[in-house]
Design an enzyme around this catalytic site. Structure first.
Site, short mmCIF file in Angstrom:
data_model
loop_
_atom_site.label_atom_id
_atom_site.label_comp_id
_atom_site.label_asym_id
_atom_site.label_seq_id
_atom_site.Cartn_x
_atom_site.Cartn_y
_atom_site.Cartn_z
CD GLN A 131 44.99 41.81 39.20
OE1 GLN A 131 45.70 42.45 39.96
NE2 GLN A 131 43.67 41.76 39.34
CB SER A 134 38.10 39.17 35.07
OG SER A 134 38.12 39.92 36.25
CB SER A 166 43.55 47.41 33.51
OG SER A 166 42.30 47.43 34.14
CD GLU A 249 41.59 45.13 42.33
OE1 GLU A 249 41.29 45.46 41.17
OE2 GLU A 249 41.44 43.98 42.76
CD GLU A 364 25.73 42.20 43.40
OE1 GLU A 364 24.78 42.96 43.19
OE2 GLU A 364 26.84 42.33 42.83
#
Length: 380
Positions: A131, A134, A166, A249, A364
């Site tokens: 995936q 990020s 990953s 997820e 956060e």
């Protein structure tokens, strides 16, 4: 006629007893596999793939997936029962987690017929996916993705960089989020794509973690050509596709796994009152997390999909891991530096604890989502 869950579980236990070691209180390696240093990554990959193929051949892969895509079309109760049972056995896990739990369900939810045709190969363990979300400059701000996909005569050309991906070094395909409209700086300008990881211009560089593992990678995309049918979902609809994926997820089931870890920690002995109280705080929070997840499981079995409140379980998982890691670190002290194999698992827990506050969205970001979507608070 559909067999009962009890009958299914008996068959599943017979299968697992015949092919794996029963270790109900063993270390929950599935939680920490991505952080562990592997002496032979290729051998581990082969073991994971072989296990997945064995599950497929025996009818224990894709329990809830449609039968036309290799699954069994069973209700969620069967998948949850299988997950609980399999967690008691020592089996090779980790490699296909993202592929099976996030990418596959996303393809089934929003993919074209051609894209869904990957699903049988996924269930057989023949295709590992990664995936590509990020980025170095975006962090957990998924809407801040800057990797660009530009239209060409035949499709799209992609340039950019992804990080913390990953199992990218093992992946045959990737699920990529890129910006297709540079005039739109947030959600509307994003599109999801399927990318062949062997394409010219794709470079994968493994990242070594402080735990010694290297399951994450940074991925560089330099003029990577994609065909027009590589779009997953709608052009400009990448945010909706990504939210579909993150819904899978963030549905946590770590509460019971952490229970196994807590039971192991109880054997360390806790003679010091202050340290013992820290450990008991972790025990209490672990049990609360397990109860919360059990409630989510019941709602899922009843046909109610997990909502944004499931993010609470993600936050609680990180909190329990850190509480337990801190208590164990205080209990073992300098013993954690030993290299005789007696404390390797606890050292892994301690070093990997910070990652549970980052993976799947930082605390956060998740707290902001809870504030806005669960509590209904106004945006700041």
């Amino acid at each position: 006629m559909e067999q009962s869950v009890d009958t299914f579980l008996k068959e599943a236990r017979d299968f697992l007893d015949g092919h794996a070691e029963h270790r109900p209180d063993g270390f929950p390696d599935a939680m920490f596999a991505q952080f562990r240093e592997l002496p032979d990554p290729e051998a581990w990959r082969a073991d994971c793939v072989a296990w997945q193929r064995l599950l497929y051949d025996a009818g224990f892969a894709g329990l809830t997936w449609p039968t036309e895509y290799g699954g069994r079309g069973l209700p969620s109760a069967y998948a949850l029962a299988w997950a609980d049972l399999e967690s008691e056995y020592d089996v090779p896990r980790g490699l296909l987690g993202v592929t099976l739990e996030m990418v596959g369900p996303t393809l089934l939810a929003v993919g074209t017929a051609a894209q869904k045709s990957h699903c049988p190969a996924i269930l057989r363990g023949e295709e590992v996916w990664c995936q590509l979300f990020s980025e170095p400059d975006a962090g957990s701000d998924l809407a801040g993705v800057s990797t660009r996909a530009t239209r060409t005569d035949t499709g799209w050309r992609v340039n950019g960089q992804k990080v913390w991906t990953s199992e990218a070094r093992h992946a045959k395909y990737g699920y990529l989020l890129a910006r297709t409209d540079p005039e739109q700086h947030r959600h509307p300008g994003l599109t999801a794509f399927i990318i062949d990881m062997t394409s010219p211009g794709v470079e994968v560089r493994p990242l070594r973690q402080m735990t010694g593992g290297a399951s994450f990678s940074e991925v560089f995309l330099d003029d990577v050509e994609l065909s027009a049918d590589a779009v997953l979902g709608e052009i400009g609809g990448g945010w909706a596709v990504a939210m579909t994926t993150l819904g899978f997820e963030r549905f946590s089931s770590f509460g019971r796994s952490l229970g196994r870890l807590v039971r192991q920690a109880s054997e360390l002995g806790w003679p010091d009152q202050s340290t013992r109280e820290k450990f008991l705080d972790a025990v209490i929070d672990q049990r609360a997390l397990a109860a919360f997840e059990a409630g989510m499981h019941r709602r899922l079995v009843a046909g109610t999909p997990p909502g944004p409140e499931a993010a609470l379980a993600k936050l609680a998982t990180g909190m329990v891991v850190s509480e337990l890691a801190d208590a164990v670190a205080e209990r073992l002290g300098p013993r954690l530096s030993l290299r005789d194999g007696t404390v390797d698992d606890w050292r892994l827990v301690l070093l990997s604890a910070p990652a549970f506050h980052i993976a799947g969205g930082t605390d956060e970001i998740v707290k902001t989502m809870i504030a806005e979507r669960v509590l209904g608070l106004p945006r700041g």
